[in-house]
Design an enzyme around this catalytic site. Structure first.
Site, PDB file in Angstrom:
ATOM      1  N   HIS A 156      58.895  45.377  19.692  1.00 58.57           N
ATOM      2  CA  HIS A 156      57.557  45.908  19.364  1.00 58.57           C
ATOM      3  C   HIS A 156      57.121  46.980  20.356  1.00 58.57           C
ATOM      4  CE1 HIS A 156      57.122  42.245  16.827  1.00 58.57           C
ATOM      5  NE2 HIS A 156      57.723  41.656  17.852  1.00 58.57           N
ATOM      6  N   SER A 277      56.517  75.676  27.737  1.00 57.76           N
ATOM      7  CA  SER A 277      55.364  76.012  26.903  1.00 57.76           C
ATOM      8  C   SER A 277      54.904  77.418  27.273  1.00 57.76           C
ATOM      9  CB  SER A 277      54.249  75.002  27.165  1.00 57.76           C
ATOM     10  OG  SER A 277      52.994  75.572  26.836  1.00 57.76           O
ATOM     11  N   LYS A 283      54.898  72.276  31.644  1.00 60.49           N
ATOM     12  CA  LYS A 283      55.599  71.549  30.579  1.00 60.49           C
ATOM     13  C   LYS A 283      57.105  71.758  30.568  1.00 60.49           C
ATOM     14  CE  LYS A 283      53.273  70.474  26.914  1.00 60.49           C
ATOM     15  NZ  LYS A 283      53.024  69.286  26.184  1.00 60.49           N
ATOM     16  N   GLU A 290      63.422  66.327  19.568  1.00 62.09           N
ATOM     17  CA  GLU A 290      62.415  66.409  18.496  1.00 62.09           C
ATOM     18  C   GLU A 290      62.988  67.079  17.250  1.00 62.09           C
ATOM     19  OE1 GLU A 290      58.707  68.080  19.964  1.00 62.09           O
ATOM     20  OE2 GLU A 290      58.990  67.029  21.844  1.00 62.09           O
TER      21      GLU A 290
END
Ligand code: ARG
Length: 463
Positions: A156, A277, A283, A290
């Protein structure tokens, strides 16, 4: 417009119809397989006395010349032809004259395209299998290195019990091992040659289908000419196997994205495999993971598209089947790209061992082991579960881990606790006592790693 037919027509094809119908923009991808298939067909025709040896040699030379010129860039596959089959045949006739007109004897574009697609797919299966094998090799190396790297195991997405990184990666090893098994099964089932099935009902020429199958390294010829020209099951099976590979890559990507967050800091993705970024200088984004997760949808889409295309088709060939190509090719390219990049990312990724171990210590992942300690000292498990539940509540109130409590504090909750509880709930003990086959304990893990090494050695390249 350059097409192979037209005798029974009194009007030119409408240009829009022609464009809608044409497939050369994408079926040129299997030009090599098309010519290879034609050469086998010609050899068989000559063996059967349907072509003379002289005609055979002229045609073979002609096709070889076309292949060489296409490969060297001297000859461009022009979109003015309807499909790759027409391009090759028309170019051949253009180059060698009359013998070229005999190439299509005893053949239809229906069995021809069925063959080309199978030959192309067979090569792609081997390529994809090789990439999954490389990923497994990287996983194997990492597993060997990290049998003592303790981390929390989750259910979980909540910390559950301590495991090791080798154990976590080992789960993916199993998934990708099964993926290779599926590819091998599909390869074996599809490896029958449709050439010689004609348009749908075979042909009146005395073709030797066993011979062409052998020349093209198939296990044998297919056994029903209607099925041969309309079977796309192997593509559906393959797209399903590729979807499963993507699902595995996507789950793994999701974990890497989580592990890479500032909150977890379990991993650091190599600079070469991350991006920045344009506005936020701090970043470093896990774009590869992704994108792999994102591209999974395209491959699932291809599977559903082809299943839907096929579901209402009466026997035998229907032009709908031309739709098998673009989406299958896209799926092949997507999966190959994802596998190669994912493997590179994993191979160069750094694992933050101390952060992983700290995370395992900070989430009561040893609570089950604390309960087991009480059980080993005669407390029934259900009672032990209740005691440790209260212990965890106490720890949360105190902001401490179980092992940070004093023996007095522990004894207040249960007099059964003795000094050896600290050893019993240490992360090392929790992991290394789990020695059932398939569990994270170092000795159990080493056994599995050894079996995996043997499996990799005995499962070389497909094909
Ligand atoms: N481009 C077609 C395909 O991909 C080739 C077969 C054409 N056959 C036909 N009868 N029009 O399916």
């Amino acid at each position: 417009m350059a097409q192979l037919w037209g005798g029974r027509f009194t009007k030119e094809t409408d240009q829009l119809v022609y464009n809608f119908n044409a497939s050369i923009s994408f079926d040129k991808k299997f030009y090599k397989q098309d010519m290879k298939g034609s050469m086998a067909h010609v050899r068989m025709l000559a063996k059967q006395g349907i072509l003379s040896d002289e005609e055979r040699d002229i045609i073979l030379d002609g096709i070889e010349g076309i292949l060489k010129d296409v490969e060297s860039g001297k000859l461009e596959i022009s979109d003015e032809y309807e499909d790759i089959h027409s391009f090759v045949e028309a170019t051949l006739i253009d180059r060698i004259g009359d013998p070229g007109k005999k190439l299509h004897t005893g053949r239809s574009r229906n069995d021809q395209v069925a063959l080309d697609m199978k030959l192309y797919t067979r090569d792609e299966i081997c390529g994809i299998d090789g990439l999954v094998r490389e990923l497994l090799t990287v996983l194997q190396r990492l597993m060997e290195e990290h049998t003592r790297t303790i981390m929390p195991g989750f259910t979980h997405l909540q910390k559950a019990q301590p495991i090791t990184l080798a154990h976590h990666l080992g789960a993916y090893f199993e998934m990708f091992k099964r993926d290779r098994g599926r590819l091998a099964d599909i390869y074996e089932r599809m490896n029958y040659c449709p050439l010689g099935s004609g348009a749908l009902a075979g042909t009146t020429y005395p073709l030797d289908r066993e011979y062409t199958a052998e020349l093209l390294a198939f296990a044998g010829p297919t056994l029903n000419s209607m099925d041969s020209v309309s079977d796309r099951d192997y593509l559906i099976e393959l797209l399903s196997a590729l979807s499963t590979i993507m699902m595995h890559l996507s789950r793994f990507s999701e974990e890497i994205i989580i592990w890479n967050t500032n909150e977890y800091r379990f991993v650091e993705i190599d600079d070469a495999y991350s991006t920045g970024s344009s506005i936020m200088p701090q970043k470093k984004n896990p774009d590869i993971a992704e994108l792999v997760r994102g591209k999974t949808g395209r491959v699932y889409g291809a599977l559903i598209s082809l299943l839907t295309t096929m579901k209402g088709l009466p026997l035998a060939y229907n032009k709908d089947m031309q739709e098998d190509k673009e989406l299958t090719f896209d799926a092949f390219d997507t999966v190959k790209g994802c596998l190669a990049l994912f493997t590179g990312m994993l191979d160069t990724m750094k694992f933050n061992k101390s952060q992983m171990a700290a995370s395992a210590r900070n989430g009561f992942t040893n609570a089950t082991d604390a309960a087991d300690y009480l059980v080993n000292h005669g407390v029934p498990f259900r009672d032990a579960h209740g005691v440790i539940g209260r212990l965890v509540l106490y720890c949360i109130e105190q902001g401490k881990a179980i092992e940070e409590l004093s023996l007095e504090e522990l004894k207040e909750i249960s007099p059964v606790f003795e000094e050896d509880i600290y050893e019993a709930v240490s992360m090392d003990t929790c992991v290394n006592k789990r020695l059932t086959l398939g569990a994270p304990g170092e000795k159990a893990m080493e056994q599995v790693i050894c079996k995996n090494r043997e499996w990799l050695e005995s499962h070389g390249s497909l094909g």
